[in-house]
Write a protein that holds these residues in place. Structure first.
Motif, PDB file in Angstrom:
ATOM      1  N   MET A 134       0.865  -1.183   0.000  1.00 32.84           N
ATOM      2  CA  MET A 134       0.000   0.000   0.000  1.00 32.84           C
ATOM      3  C   MET A 134       0.899   1.230   0.000  1.00 32.84           C
ATOM      4  O   MET A 134       1.811   1.321   0.791  1.00 32.84           O
ATOM      5  CB  MET A 134      -0.870  -0.037   1.263  1.00 32.84           C
ATOM      6  N   GLU A 135       0.612   2.198  -0.868  1.00 32.69           N
ATOM      7  CA  GLU A 135       1.371   3.450  -0.894  1.00 32.69           C
ATOM      8  C   GLU A 135       0.463   4.588  -0.486  1.00 32.69           C
ATOM      9  O   GLU A 135      -0.602   4.780  -1.076  1.00 32.69           O
ATOM     10  CB  GLU A 135       1.931   3.712  -2.301  1.00 32.69           C
ATOM     11  N   ASN A 136       0.860   5.339   0.563  1.00 28.75           N
ATOM     12  CA  ASN A 136       0.003   6.450   1.007  1.00 28.75           C
ATOM     13  C   ASN A 136       0.219   7.702   0.170  1.00 28.75           C
ATOM     14  O   ASN A 136      -0.591   8.604   0.191  1.00 28.75           O
ATOM     15  CB  ASN A 136       0.181   6.728   2.505  1.00 28.75           C
ATOM     16  N   ARG A 137       1.386   7.798  -0.566  1.00 26.33           N
ATOM     17  CA  ARG A 137       1.684   8.907  -1.480  1.00 26.33           C
ATOM     18  C   ARG A 137       1.439  10.287  -0.854  1.00 26.33           C
ATOM     19  O   ARG A 137       0.800  11.146  -1.421  1.00 26.33           O
ATOM     20  CB  ARG A 137       0.864   8.795  -2.774  1.00 26.33           C
ATOM     21  N   ILE A 138       1.964  10.497   0.339  1.00 23.40           N
ATOM     22  CA  ILE A 138       1.874  11.810   0.994  1.00 23.40           C
ATOM     23  C   ILE A 138       3.004  12.694   0.468  1.00 23.40           C
ATOM     24  O   ILE A 138       4.164  12.279   0.446  1.00 23.40           O
ATOM     25  CB  ILE A 138       1.970  11.664   2.527  1.00 23.40           C
ATOM     26  N   ASN A 139       2.652  13.899   0.012  1.00 24.89           N
ATOM     27  CA  ASN A 139       3.675  14.812  -0.517  1.00 24.89           C
ATOM     28  C   ASN A 139       3.790  16.076   0.343  1.00 24.89           C
ATOM     29  O   ASN A 139       3.069  16.242   1.334  1.00 24.89           O
ATOM     30  CB  ASN A 139       3.387  15.164  -1.983  1.00 24.89           C
ATOM     31  N   GLY A 140       4.652  16.961  -0.069  1.00 25.52           N
ATOM     32  CA  GLY A 140       4.883  18.180   0.702  1.00 25.52           C
ATOM     33  C   GLY A 140       3.651  19.051   0.825  1.00 25.52           C
ATOM     34  O   GLY A 140       3.414  19.650   1.894  1.00 25.52           O
ATOM     35  N   ASP A 141       2.877  19.142  -0.220  1.00 25.19           N
ATOM     36  CA  ASP A 141       1.660  19.970  -0.158  1.00 25.19           C
ATOM     37  C   ASP A 141       0.699  19.447   0.894  1.00 25.19           C
ATOM     38  O   ASP A 141       0.042  20.220   1.598  1.00 25.19           O
ATOM     39  CB  ASP A 141       0.976  19.989  -1.530  1.00 25.19           C
ATOM     40  N   LEU A 164       1.512  17.868   3.621  1.00 27.28           N
ATOM     41  CA  LEU A 164       2.057  18.191   4.944  1.00 27.28           C
ATOM     42  C   LEU A 164       1.913  19.682   5.261  1.00 27.28           C
ATOM     43  O   LEU A 164       1.630  20.056   6.408  1.00 27.28           O
ATOM     44  CB  LEU A 164       3.527  17.777   5.016  1.00 27.28           C
ATOM     45  N   LEU A 165       2.102  20.522   4.245  1.00 24.65           N
ATOM     46  CA  LEU A 165       1.905  21.964   4.459  1.00 24.65           C
ATOM     47  C   LEU A 165       0.458  22.248   4.822  1.00 24.65           C
ATOM     48  O   LEU A 165       0.163  23.061   5.705  1.00 24.65           O
ATOM     49  CB  LEU A 165       2.305  22.745   3.205  1.00 24.65           C
ATOM     50  N   ALA A 166      -0.471  21.560   4.162  1.00 25.63           N
ATOM     51  CA  ALA A 166      -1.904  21.733   4.459  1.00 25.63           C
ATOM     52  C   ALA A 166      -2.223  21.246   5.867  1.00 25.63           C
ATOM     53  O   ALA A 166      -3.141  21.766   6.523  1.00 25.63           O
ATOM     54  CB  ALA A 166      -2.739  20.971   3.429  1.00 25.63           C
ATOM     55  N   ALA A 167      -1.433  20.269   6.352  1.00 21.30           N
ATOM     56  CA  ALA A 167      -1.654  19.739   7.705  1.00 21.30           C
ATOM     57  C   ALA A 167      -1.031  20.627   8.786  1.00 21.30           C
ATOM     58  O   ALA A 167      -1.187  20.358   9.982  1.00 21.30           O
ATOM     59  CB  ALA A 167      -1.094  18.329   7.806  1.00 21.30           C
ATOM     60  N   GLY A 168      -0.291  21.669   8.372  1.00 17.61           N
ATOM     61  CA  GLY A 168       0.265  22.599   9.358  1.00 17.61           C
ATOM     62  C   GLY A 168       1.771  22.569   9.507  1.00 17.61           C
ATOM     63  O   GLY A 168       2.339  23.317  10.311  1.00 17.61           O
ATOM     64  N   TYR A 169       2.442  21.686   8.747  1.00 11.67           N
ATOM     65  CA  TYR A 169       3.904  21.684   8.781  1.00 11.67           C
ATOM     66  C   TYR A 169       4.447  22.918   8.048  1.00 11.67           C
ATOM     67  O   TYR A 169       3.787  23.440   7.146  1.00 11.67           O
ATOM     68  CB  TYR A 169       4.449  20.404   8.144  1.00 11.67           C
ATOM     69  N   LYS A 170       5.643  23.387   8.429  1.00  6.44           N
ATOM     70  CA  LYS A 170       6.246  24.573   7.811  1.00  6.44           C
ATOM     71  C   LYS A 170       7.411  24.162   6.921  1.00  6.44           C
ATOM     72  O   LYS A 170       8.054  23.138   7.135  1.00  6.44           O
ATOM     73  CB  LYS A 170       6.769  25.541   8.892  1.00  6.44           C
ATOM     74  N   GLN A 171       7.708  25.027   5.931  1.00  2.00           N
ATOM     75  CA  GLN A 171       8.859  24.798   5.070  1.00  2.00           C
ATOM     76  C   GLN A 171      10.136  24.753   5.906  1.00  2.00           C
ATOM     77  O   GLN A 171      10.248  25.417   6.924  1.00  2.00           O
ATOM     78  CB  GLN A 171       8.990  25.937   4.048  1.00  2.00           C
ATOM     79  N   GLY A 172      11.086  23.907   5.488  1.00  7.31           N
ATOM     80  CA  GLY A 172      12.355  23.845   6.186  1.00  7.31           C
ATOM     81  C   GLY A 172      12.731  22.441   6.587  1.00  7.31           C
ATOM     82  O   GLY A 172      12.228  21.442   6.036  1.00  7.31           O
ATOM     83  N   ARG A 173      13.613  22.365   7.570  1.00 11.82           N
ATOM     84  CA  ARG A 173      14.146  21.068   7.999  1.00 11.82           C
ATOM     85  C   ARG A 173      13.041  20.123   8.461  1.00 11.82           C
ATOM     86  O   ARG A 173      13.053  18.921   8.155  1.00 11.82           O
ATOM     87  CB  ARG A 173      15.158  21.310   9.132  1.00 11.82           C
ATOM     88  N   ILE A 174      12.055  20.604   9.202  1.00 10.53           N
ATOM     89  CA  ILE A 174      10.993  19.767   9.768  1.00 10.53           C
ATOM     90  C   ILE A 174      10.164  19.134   8.657  1.00 10.53           C
ATOM     91  O   ILE A 174       9.769  17.960   8.746  1.00 10.53           O
ATOM     92  CB  ILE A 174      10.096  20.579  10.721  1.00 10.53           C
ATOM     93  N   GLU A 192      -4.538   7.260   7.582  1.00 10.98           N
ATOM     94  CA  GLU A 192      -3.918   6.843   8.843  1.00 10.98           C
ATOM     95  C   GLU A 192      -2.553   7.514   9.020  1.00 10.98           C
ATOM     96  O   GLU A 192      -2.219   7.994  10.113  1.00 10.98           O
ATOM     97  CB  GLU A 192      -3.748   5.321   8.854  1.00 10.98           C
ATOM     98  N   ALA A 193      -1.794   7.569   7.960  1.00  8.93           N
ATOM     99  CA  ALA A 193      -0.463   8.171   8.029  1.00  8.93           C
ATOM    100  C   ALA A 193      -0.547   9.667   8.322  1.00  8.93           C
ATOM    101  O   ALA A 193       0.188  10.200   9.168  1.00  8.93           O
ATOM    102  CB  ALA A 193       0.293   7.930   6.724  1.00  8.93           C
ATOM    103  N   LEU A 194      -1.458  10.367   7.636  1.00 10.91           N
ATOM    104  CA  LEU A 194      -1.622  11.809   7.870  1.00 10.91           C
ATOM    105  C   LEU A 194      -2.074  12.091   9.294  1.00 10.91           C
ATOM    106  O   LEU A 194      -1.617  13.033   9.933  1.00 10.91           O
ATOM    107  CB  LEU A 194      -2.630  12.400   6.882  1.00 10.91           C
TER     108      LEU A 194
END
Length: 473
Positions: A1-8, A10-20, A38-40
């Motif tokens: 199973m591939e969840n195919r989570i990308n940067g967009d 994660l940004l929509a989930a509240g993560y910020k650009q950068g190391r994190i 589940e992964a998100l």
């Protein structure tokens, strides 16, 4: 199973650009066995509660990075103002590019109210030499300078020029006997001078200031190295000066230039370090760190700076008193002025702190002295109160050649030839103080006719400086 989570995602989930964000993408790849939802959901929990995942083999790296980021010291750097502030420049054609760049940075400080650059300006440390800066409720130790309260002092005597020329050997002898020069130079035992400034209560404001008392007492009445001097010269008044009550004519005069010696330098170093700790600025402005005038540190520095200024004045008073007594003369007039100092003044209708680093106060009818070099004339002036110049003028001719360049390019023979041509006797000084290292004082004076009116012209005749041209430490 591939969840195919990308940067967009994660940004929509509240993560910020950068190391994190990079660590979160790695974590998402390690969660390929889970569904996208589940992964998100899990990554969202890590974002909100990273401490709960420090023992999770797949999410530990992300959780650790997030906690380190949260505990990272906040960036307290004070941003410079991006809006361009104009400032007055006098004699722009005589001012090196470096001084202009330093002044432009000073104008970007959020506490800056106004600035001006004098025609003798050259690059310095923090604020350029010849820079004038008005700030709101802030004092900048390096806007004042290392040699706090450095000043000029002029005594005009009741001795005509002819009497000086007839007794030059005597004046040279007394100048050597009653002055002392050089970094660390001072007096001991019966040769120590006394002055009321040593009884100032300000010496007791902090243990740091108190421990400077002994150094101040030993160096009272001495002069530093570098461009500091004591000299005999002839001053000419082309017409009677009513305010000074001096008739037209040529008189013997004594001119001295020095500051607050080791005490002032130590105060400058201490409070500059403190300012840099309390006021973090971008690298290009770091040496312009200020102390808030409402803070304890700001008030301490203000009192210490004024003590150093009073001490510098006392040093000149001791020198002039000794030499006046030695030649048995009467003083017709005395004029003195600080540079390397800060004043509370009203400018454009508001109270500001005016820093004059290598600049002379030139308020309406304020007297000052602007020297040239050891062979060039100096000028006794009266201020015209030019608001655009923040009531200031140059403090001298200003260097056109660095000390190193002067030593490399000027020979002793060249210097001796210039001294002979101008009829000047020199005691001490290094090649770094050769007249050719300085700008043309007549050009500098021509560039500030809006700032001062010339009252009299002083021609140096016997000049004493530090033997090796050393600078104050």
């Amino acid at each position: 199973m591939e969840n195919r989570i990308n940067g967009d995602d994660l940004l929509a989930a509240g993560y910020k650009q950068g190391r994190i964000l990079g660590e979160a993408l790695k974590a998402a790849a390690a969660l390929q066995h889970l569904s996208r939802e589940e992964a998100l959901a899990l990554l969202l929990k890590v974002k909100d509660y990273p401490e709960n995942f420090l023992d999770d083999e797949k999410l530990e790296a992300l959780a650790t990075a997030m906690i380190e980021e949260m505990n990272k010291p906040a960036d307290t750097t004070i941003a410079l103002v991006t809006e361009k502030k104009e400032y007055a420049v006098y004699g722009k054609e005589y001012i090196e590019e470096g001084a202009g760049k330093q002044m432009a940075v000073a104008m970007q400080l959020p506490v800056t109210a106004a600035g001006a650059l004098m025609p003798d300006a050259h690059q310095g440390y923090g604020l350029p030499i010849g820079g004038v800066l008005a700030t709101r409720n802030a004092v900048i130790p390096y806007g004042v300078g290392v040699d706090i309260g450095c000043r000029m002092a002029l005594s005009v005597f009741d001795i005509p020029a002819d009497a000086f020329y007839a007794n030059e050997a005597k004046y040279k002898r007394e100048l050597i006997a009653h002055t002392k020069f050089g970094a660390g130079a001072g007096f001991h035992g019966q040769y120590k001078a006394d002055h009321g400034v040593l009884d100032s209560d300000t010496f007791n404001i902090t243990p740091f200031i108190k421990q400077l008392h002994d150094k101040a007492a030993s160096q009272l009445g001495s002069s530093g190295g570098g461009n500091h001097f004591v000299e005999w010269g002839i001053i000419e008044f082309e017409e009677r000066d009513e305010a000074l009550n001096i008739e037209k004519g040529k008189y013997l005069a004594l001119l001295s230039h020095s500051g607050s010696r080791g005490m002032g330098a130590t105060i400058a170093g201490y409070y500059t370090r403190l300012a840099k700790d309390l006021c973090r600025l971008p690298k290009e402005a770091a040496n312009l760190a200020w102390l808030d005038m409402d803070s304890e540190a700001g008030q301490e520095y203000w009192l210490a700076m004024n003590l150093a200024g009073d001490y510098a004045s006392a040093c000149h008073e001791v020198i002039h008193r000794k030499l006046t007594a030695a030649i048995g003369a009467r003083v017709l007039a005395k004029v003195e002025n600080h540079h390397n100092f800060a004043w509370k003044e009203i400018w454009n209708g508001e109270e500001v702190i005016v820093h004059r680093k290598g600049a002379t106060p030139a308020g309406k009818d304020v007297m000052g002295i602007i020297p040239g070099s050891m062979t060039a004339p100096g000028f006794l002036v009266r201020g015209l109160g030019n608001e655009a110049a923040i009531n200031s003028a140059s403090h001298g001719a200003g260097r056109q050649m660095s000390r190193t360049k002067a030593i490399e390019q000027i020979s002793k023979k060249d210097m001796q030839a210039v001294l002979k041509e101008n009829g000047v006797t020199l005691i001490g000084a290094g090649l770094d103080e050769a007249p050719m290292a300085y700008k043309d004082i007549n050009q500098v004076m021509g560039a500030q006719q809006e700032l001062v009116k010339v009252v009299a012209k002083f021609e140096p005749k016997i000049v004493r400086m530090a033997d090796d041209g050393s600078r104050e430490d």
